[in-house]
Structures are given as structure tokens and as C-alpha cells.
Enzyme design. Structure first.
Site, PDB file in Angstrom:
ATOM      1  CB  ALA A  28      -0.952  -0.014   1.189  1.00  0.00           C
ATOM      2  CB  ALA A  64      -0.317   1.359  -4.112  1.00  0.00           C
ATOM      3  CD  GLU A  65      -1.248   7.307   0.486  1.00  0.00           C
ATOM      4  OE1 GLU A  65      -1.559   8.468   0.767  1.00  0.00           O
ATOM      5  OE2 GLU A  65      -1.622   6.318   1.136  1.00  0.00           O
ATOM      6  CB  THR A  66       5.105   5.959  -3.071  1.00  0.00           C
ATOM      7  OG1 THR A  66       5.259   5.836  -1.659  1.00  0.00           O
ATOM      8  CG2 THR A  66       6.294   6.685  -3.670  1.00  0.00           C
TER       9      THR A  66
END
Length: 139
Positions: free
Chosen positions: A59, A62-64
């Protein structure tokens, strides 16, 4: 002035110093007109106790990549971007190698944006399917 792919990747990797991205060894490796891709090594630093990739590390990758996509595809001279929601469906476990996250914008509104982020392994198999919603606010 539009940045070249090499300039964009150099800039993306330069902001990965002294923060979580450096801790996780996240590296931006590809970009195009509507996407950006980063990779993260899978090793004991990002394993859960049973030796497979931790969903939280996935996660974070992915957020990065989604947040950076928001920054490069939006006007961040006058606005700042924050992630407000992330979801991840973990499909396949990974013990070693790399995972790759490719973010594509599927909605770019004035206030909110939604990114589809597919996380794959070295064999291009789907590991996680993630969605990130960001909000754009005036500085």
C-alpha cells in the site's frame, strides 16, 4: 516547459531521499503521457513474519506512485495534493525479487483525482490492485 522522461524520473527519485520511500528503497523507473511506474525490492525489510510481502508495504508503494502521479499531472505550483483514500486487494504473495506499481489516472477532476494502481511481480503477474483518491487544494 514539459520535462523529458529522464528529467521526470530523476526528479521523482530525488524526492525519495530521507523519507519512507528511501526506507523502502522505492525507485521510479518508467513514465509516459498518462502513467508512472516505480519498483520496490521484496526482502526481509518488507516481509510480514511468515516471510511474504507485507500488505502495508504494498500500500505504501501504491500510494507513493499514485501521489507522485498526481503531482506530475496536476498544477502543483498553485495547489497541493493529498491522498484521502486508498484501497488494496492483495491477490498473490511475493517472497523475493521486486514489485512494480504503475499508476494511471482514471479521473482528474478539479478537486479529486482517482488513480488505478496495478502492482505486479517480476513475472508481470498481478500482486495487488489498488485505487488511490487524492484531493487538490489551493496553497
Amino acid at each position: 516547459m514539459k520535462l523529458s522522461k529522464e528529467q521526470l524520473l530523476r526528479h521523482a527519485n530525488s524526492v525519495c531521499k530521507d523519507n519512507l520511500m528511501e526506507t523502502l528503497h522505492i525507485e521510479f523507473i518508467d513514465a509516459g503521457e498518462d502513467f508512472i511506474t516505480a519498483r520496490m525490492p521484496v526482502n526481509k525489510r518488507v516481509h510480514q513474519p511468515d516471510g511474504v510481502l507485507h500488505g502495508g508495504a504494498t500500500a505504501a508503494l501504491a500510494e507513493t506512485v499514485g501521489s507522485f502521479a498526481a503531482h506530475i499531472f496536476l498544477d502543483t505550483d498553485n495547489y497541493f495534493v493529498r491522498g484521502i483514500d486508498i484501497s488494496a486487494q492483495h491477490i498473490k504473495s511475493v517472497k523475493e525479487g521486486f514489485v512494480y506499481a504503475k499508476a494511471i489516472c482514471i479521473h482528474s477532476g478539479r478537486t479529486t483525482q482517482i488513480f488505478d494502481i496495478k502492482v505486479t511481480n517480476d513475472n508481470k503477474e498481478l500482486v495487488s490492485l489498488c485505487k488511490l483518491t487524492t484531493i487538490t487544494l489551493p496553497k
